[in-house]
Design a protein around this motif. Structure first.
Motif, PDB file in Angstrom:
ATOM      1  N   PHE A  28      12.533  -0.043  -4.653  1.00 54.26           N
ATOM      2  CA  PHE A  28      11.925  -0.884  -2.617  1.00 54.26           C
ATOM      3  C   PHE A  28      11.755   0.538  -2.107  1.00 54.26           C
ATOM      4  O   PHE A  28      10.937   0.717  -1.477  1.00 54.26           O
ATOM      5  N   PHE A  29      12.436   1.698  -2.181  1.00 54.63           N
ATOM      6  CA  PHE A  29      12.247   2.666  -1.713  1.00 54.63           C
ATOM      7  C   PHE A  29      11.461   3.524  -1.819  1.00 54.63           C
ATOM      8  O   PHE A  29      10.063   3.778  -1.209  1.00 54.63           O
ATOM      9  N   MET A  30      10.339   3.325  -2.981  1.00 50.63           N
ATOM     10  CA  MET A  30       9.302   4.148  -3.306  1.00 50.63           C
ATOM     11  C   MET A  30       8.307   3.003  -2.957  1.00 50.63           C
ATOM     12  O   MET A  30       7.444   4.020  -2.336  1.00 50.63           O
ATOM     13  N   LYS A  31       8.554   1.961  -3.458  1.00 52.41           N
ATOM     14  CA  LYS A  31       7.273   1.227  -2.514  1.00 52.41           C
ATOM     15  C   LYS A  31       6.880   1.666  -1.035  1.00 52.41           C
ATOM     16  O   LYS A  31       5.867   1.356  -0.107  1.00 52.41           O
ATOM     17  N   MET A  32       7.938   1.336  -0.069  1.00 52.45           N
ATOM     18  CA  MET A  32       8.168   1.386   1.223  1.00 52.45           C
ATOM     19  C   MET A  32       8.305   3.135   1.366  1.00 52.45           C
ATOM     20  O   MET A  32       6.839   2.826   2.483  1.00 52.45           O
ATOM     21  N   THR A  33       8.095   3.615   0.941  1.00 50.97           N
ATOM     22  CA  THR A  33       7.743   5.439   1.033  1.00 50.97           C
ATOM     23  C   THR A  33       6.174   5.367   1.127  1.00 50.97           C
ATOM     24  O   THR A  33       5.114   6.186   1.372  1.00 50.97           O
ATOM     25  N   ALA A  34       5.485   4.570  -0.527  1.00 50.34           N
ATOM     26  CA  ALA A  34       4.180   4.707  -0.311  1.00 50.34           C
ATOM     27  C   ALA A  34       3.819   4.519   0.625  1.00 50.34           C
ATOM     28  O   ALA A  34       2.273   4.294   0.945  1.00 50.34           O
TER      29      ALA A  34
END
Length: 377
Positions: A28-34
């Motif tokens: 989730f963190f990876m997707k949101m920051t990307a």
């Protein structure tokens, strides 16, 4: 233990973090920051090599805090800008339901872009958040980067250090803290020469006492004092040596002598040129487009760049970065060179240097800074 390294690919500089072996990425963190451009957060991309994941953060044109403030000190205005940037980032992450504890609080992982004086942070999506040790270490490390002649700055940073000793304090609580100076300060008006020599240690400023207390102390001794919560008490009880006081003697009357005119002499011959090879210093001799430039390395570490306020040799060329490279002398008399994340890079004998990586420098080596070539002698 987080492993940080640096890399330069096709003229782009990266800070590289090796992902945890247990594969604990937060998708989730990876997707949101990307998918979101988050102010003050460096964009992140991943790379896999032999089943090992690496996180890459582009840092071209930026310098880490510990490198930027290695030759200068952080002023209060810059510190407040840093705190505002960190506060803005944590608020933005909260809006996106992201964990602010994933911000990497290390002075080698927080960057300053000198072109617009903006601060940039890195977030780690792969290691389980364990913020408390990072918060303590980070604000302890700030003690070595600040300008000690500003009592407001010293008070603010020491107060934050005191807050971090509480094992339950969060980054949000630290950033929300309102700092009220509670130390004695020197009046704004200059006391004048008649009163300066009467100043007693009890009336010296807190800053003078802090300078005296820190002199000769090791990092571990300072950290122990901070961790004990007694640092303010210890500084206030420090006696300032008499060398801090100033005394003034009345000017003596010196009789004026009649001017003496020199007798005519034989014409003076032309000044003999200095033989640069006779000087007891190592040097960089320019060749090609740098022909005629000689950089005498008369002390170490020695910094080269175009920022006249923070380098030892000023190279005013558009291709040269403000602080381009640094040369070190080791205890055994050998030398190293380090690229300071310059925009156009440095190389030794046609081998490009990664940012912040020291490599040996030997007499006769060819050093290229951007497009300027030198021979190390």
């Amino acid at each position: 233990m987080m492993k940080i390294s640096y890399r330069r690919n096709s003229g782009i500089s990266y800070m590289v973090i090796e992902a945890a072996a247990d594969g604990t990425d937060d998708p989730f963190f990876m997707k949101m920051t990307a998918n979101n451009s988050i102010p003050h957060l460096l964009p992140l991309k991943t790379e896999k090599i032999n089943s090992q994941t690496y996180y890459l953060y582009e840092i071209t044109g930026k310098r880490s805090l510990d490198k930027y403030f290695e030759t200068r000190k952080m002023s209060y205005d810059v510190f407040l800008s840093f705190m505002d940037s960190l506060r803005s980032l944590t608020d933005e992450l909260a809006e996106l339901l992201l964990d602010a504890d994933r911000i990497i609080l290390r002075t080698d992982a927080v960057f300053l872009d000198h072109t617009n004086s903006s601060f940039w942070f890195c977030a780690d999506p792969g290691h389980a958040p364990d913020p408390q040790p990072d918060i303590k270490d980070f604000f302890n490390r700030l003690l070595s980067l600040i300008y000690y002649d500003d009592p407001r700055l010293v008070t603010h940073v020491f107060t934050l250090n005191r807050l971090t000793q509480n094992d339950t304090v969060s980054l949000h609580e630290i950033l929300s803290e309102s700092i009220t100076p509670d130390i004695e300060t020197i009046p704004a008006d200059d006391p004048g020469p008649d009163s300066l020599h009467e100043e007693s240690p009890e009336h010296m400023s807190f800053i003078d006492k802090a300078k005296t207390y820190f002199k000769g102390k090791t990092a571990s001794e300072i950290y122990d004092a901070i961790n004990s919560g007694k640092i303010f008490k210890l500084i206030k009880e420090t006696d300032v040596p008499s060398s801090f006081t100033v005394t003034y003697d009345k000017p003596r009357h010196i009789p004026v002598k009649e001017p003496e005119y020199p007798k005519p002499q034989e014409p003076v011959s032309d000044t003999a040129p200095l033989n640069i090879s006779d000087l007891p210093f190592h040097r960089l001799n320019g060749t090609g487009t740098a022909e005629g430039i000689i950089i005498l390395l008369d002390h170490f570490p020695f910094t080269i760049g175009k920022d006249g306020d923070s380098v030892d040799f000023h190279l005013e060329r558009p291709e040269i970065s403000r602080t381009h490279c640094r040369i070190y002398e080791n205890e055994d008399g050998s030398f190293d060179i380090e690229d300071l994340n310059s925009t156009n890079g440095s190389s030794v004998n046609d081998s490009s240097l990664d940012p912040y990586s020291r490599i040996p420098l030997l007499p006769g080596d060819t050093v290229i800074l951007a497009d300027m070539k030198f021979i190390f002698l």
